[in-house]
Design a protein around this motif. Structure first.
Motif, PDB file in Angstrom:
ATOM      1  N   ALA A 153     -35.190 111.245-100.918  1.00 26.31           N
ATOM      2  CA  ALA A 153     -33.744 111.205-100.743  1.00 26.31           C
ATOM      3  C   ALA A 153     -33.368 110.290-101.664  1.00 26.31           C
ATOM      4  O   ALA A 153     -32.189 110.294-102.140  1.00 26.31           O
ATOM      5  CB  ALA A 153     -33.545 110.736 -99.175  1.00 26.31           C
ATOM      6  N   ALA A 154     -34.102 109.146-101.999  1.00 26.95           N
ATOM      7  CA  ALA A 154     -33.363 108.199-102.842  1.00 26.95           C
ATOM      8  C   ALA A 154     -33.363 108.962-104.316  1.00 26.95           C
ATOM      9  O   ALA A 154     -32.442 108.762-105.098  1.00 26.95           O
ATOM     10  CB  ALA A 154     -34.360 106.820-103.078  1.00 26.95           C
ATOM     11  N   LEU A 155     -34.486 109.697-104.447  1.00 27.54           N
ATOM     12  CA  LEU A 155     -34.741 110.241-105.882  1.00 27.54           C
ATOM     13  C   LEU A 155     -33.771 111.154-106.179  1.00 27.54           C
ATOM     14  O   LEU A 155     -33.004 111.340-107.239  1.00 27.54           O
ATOM     15  CB  LEU A 155     -36.017 111.032-105.898  1.00 27.54           C
ATOM     16  N   GLU A 156     -33.309 111.980-104.949  1.00 23.75           N
ATOM     17  CA  GLU A 156     -32.180 113.114-105.247  1.00 23.75           C
ATOM     18  C   GLU A 156     -30.954 112.291-105.331  1.00 23.75           C
ATOM     19  O   GLU A 156     -30.111 112.787-106.292  1.00 23.75           O
ATOM     20  CB  GLU A 156     -32.065 113.946-103.903  1.00 23.75           C
ATOM     21  N   ALA A 157     -30.519 111.198-104.708  1.00 19.74           N
ATOM     22  CA  ALA A 157     -29.306 110.640-104.907  1.00 19.74           C
ATOM     23  C   ALA A 157     -29.021 109.840-106.171  1.00 19.74           C
ATOM     24  O   ALA A 157     -28.023 109.648-106.676  1.00 19.74           O
ATOM     25  CB  ALA A 157     -29.280 109.441-103.667  1.00 19.74           C
ATOM     26  N   THR A 158     -30.175 109.299-106.700  1.00 20.97           N
ATOM     27  CA  THR A 158     -30.099 108.513-107.990  1.00 20.97           C
ATOM     28  C   THR A 158     -30.265 109.632-109.249  1.00 20.97           C
ATOM     29  O   THR A 158     -30.030 109.248-110.465  1.00 20.97           O
ATOM     30  CB  THR A 158     -31.114 107.720-108.062  1.00 20.97           C
ATOM     31  N   GLY A 159     -30.962 110.843-109.077  1.00 17.23           N
ATOM     32  CA  GLY A 159     -31.144 111.533-109.994  1.00 17.23           C
ATOM     33  C   GLY A 159     -32.222 111.245-110.949  1.00 17.23           C
ATOM     34  O   GLY A 159     -32.625 111.647-111.944  1.00 17.23           O
ATOM     35  N   GLY A 160     -33.374 110.369-110.242  1.00 16.44           N
ATOM     36  CA  GLY A 160     -34.549 110.339-110.851  1.00 16.44           C
ATOM     37  C   GLY A 160     -35.145 108.855-110.584  1.00 16.44           C
ATOM     38  O   GLY A 160     -36.401 108.732-111.061  1.00 16.44           O
ATOM     39  N   SER A 161     -34.336 107.845-110.109  1.00 12.90           N
ATOM     40  CA  SER A 161     -35.084 106.543-109.967  1.00 12.90           C
ATOM     41  C   SER A 161     -35.312 106.525-108.464  1.00 12.90           C
ATOM     42  O   SER A 161     -34.812 106.988-107.368  1.00 12.90           O
ATOM     43  CB  SER A 161     -34.061 105.388-110.314  1.00 12.90           C
ATOM     44  N   ARG A 162     -36.384 105.659-108.266  1.00 16.54           N
ATOM     45  CA  ARG A 162     -36.893 105.309-106.729  1.00 16.54           C
ATOM     46  C   ARG A 162     -37.255 104.087-106.378  1.00 16.54           C
ATOM     47  O   ARG A 162     -37.140 103.115-107.484  1.00 16.54           O
ATOM     48  CB  ARG A 162     -38.115 106.293-106.396  1.00 16.54           C
ATOM     49  N   PRO A 163     -37.109 103.789-105.174  1.00 10.33           N
ATOM     50  CA  PRO A 163     -37.512 102.320-104.683  1.00 10.33           C
ATOM     51  C   PRO A 163     -38.912 102.164-105.097  1.00 10.33           C
ATOM     52  O   PRO A 163     -39.890 103.301-105.159  1.00 10.33           O
ATOM     53  CB  PRO A 163     -37.271 102.289-103.256  1.00 10.33           C
ATOM     54  N   ALA A 164     -39.619 100.798-105.171  1.00 13.84           N
ATOM     55  CA  ALA A 164     -40.987 100.612-105.079  1.00 13.84           C
ATOM     56  C   ALA A 164     -41.551 101.229-103.534  1.00 13.84           C
ATOM     57  O   ALA A 164     -40.778 101.439-102.814  1.00 13.84           O
ATOM     58  CB  ALA A 164     -41.167  98.998-105.265  1.00 13.84           C
ATOM     59  N   THR A 165     -42.892 101.269-103.619  1.00 17.16           N
ATOM     60  CA  THR A 165     -43.353 101.857-102.125  1.00 17.16           C
ATOM     61  C   THR A 165     -44.862 101.453-102.091  1.00 17.16           C
ATOM     62  O   THR A 165     -45.604 100.954-103.000  1.00 17.16           O
ATOM     63  CB  THR A 165     -43.327 103.307-102.249  1.00 17.16           C
TER      64      THR A 165
END
Length: 261
Positions: A153-165
């Motif tokens: 969901a974060a990747l979709e909202a940012t267009g390619g950036s994600r949180p750490a995990t």
């Protein structure tokens, strides 16, 4: 490349577990975990990281709350998903104040958050809410599928950036098996999509933390954070072993230990 969540270089990282719930408010009332004042108290210590948990209220608001019901923290038997955010705000007012995820991210712009997605319904909204803040958020869950849904969901909202995990239980169990049978390539594959392992020293009779786990994780560029460590001697021992982060209810003690070190 190292995710920006890991930008502070001091080791070990001190992760304030659910904020700092050992103080009282101005009226002498106990501050409970994951409340606004608990996070503010941790922030006032100068720590970089706060570990917290995400549930969703009946009206769809993501709140920082560990249990799926209110009983242990407030005495109310209802589940978080059965009360509205306004109701929960009234319940939490004398206990340090309710903290929604949106408010936490806005009110503490220089804190890095370690967010455990506790409820299935929280995965998508958590991912969307943290999207503007991915550089200072780590998303985790005991459930790897839930964790991955939040990341997607974060990747979709940012267009390619994600949180750490950090790894969920399924990934961690497979990693421990790979280490036990000396399957280093399998272990390396398991670590490809995570930035950290957040683990207890032991789970029942199983030793989780080991020097071999540390060696393999570090070779893969993955940090190891251990929870929940509250005794100063244990903090020192784990830091000497090479652990990268200490998750603790007593961030106040950890700050004293490692600032003096």
């Amino acid at each position: 490349m190292t995710h920006p969540w890991f930008a502070p270089t001091a080791r070990p990282r001190i992760l304030a577990h659910r904020g700092l719930a050992t103080a009282t408010d101005a009226e002498g009332r106990a501050i409970v975990e994951n409340s606004l004042l608990a996070v503010a108290a941790a922030h006032a210590l100068g720590v970089d990281y706060v570990e917290s948990d995400c549930h969703v209220t009946a009206d769809g608001v993501v709140v920082l709350f560990h249990d799926d019901d209110l009983h242990r923290v407030t005495g109310d038997p209802r589940r978080v998903a059965e009360v509205t955010a306004a109701e929960l705000e009234r319940i939490m007012e004398p206990r340090g104040g309710l903290l929604t995820l949106a408010h936490a991210l806005d009110a503490f712009p220089d804190l890095r958050f370690n967010l455990d997605v506790k409820a299935e319904a929280a995965a998508l909204p958590v991912g969307r809410l943290v999207a503007p803040h991915v550089q200072r958020v780590l998303v985790t869950s005991f459930s790897d599928p839930r964790r991955r849904r939040a990341l997607a969901a974060a990747l979709e909202a940012t267009g390619g950036s994600r949180p750490a995990t950090s790894a969920g239980t399924g990934t961690l169990v497979r990693l421990l098996v790979a280490l036990a049978v000396r399957a280093d390539r399998w272990a390396a594959r398991l670590l490809r999509d995570v930035d950290a392992l957040q683990i207890p020293e032991r789970h029942r009779r199983v030793r989780v933390l080991s020097t071999r786990l540390l060696t393999v994780a570090h070779a893969a560029g993955v940090e190891v954070h251990v929870w929940t460590i509250n005794a100063p001697d244990d903090m020192r021992r784990l830091a000497a072993l090479g652990v990268d982060g200490i998750v603790t209810d007593r961030a106040d003690l950890a700050v004293e230990v490692f600032r003096r070190a």
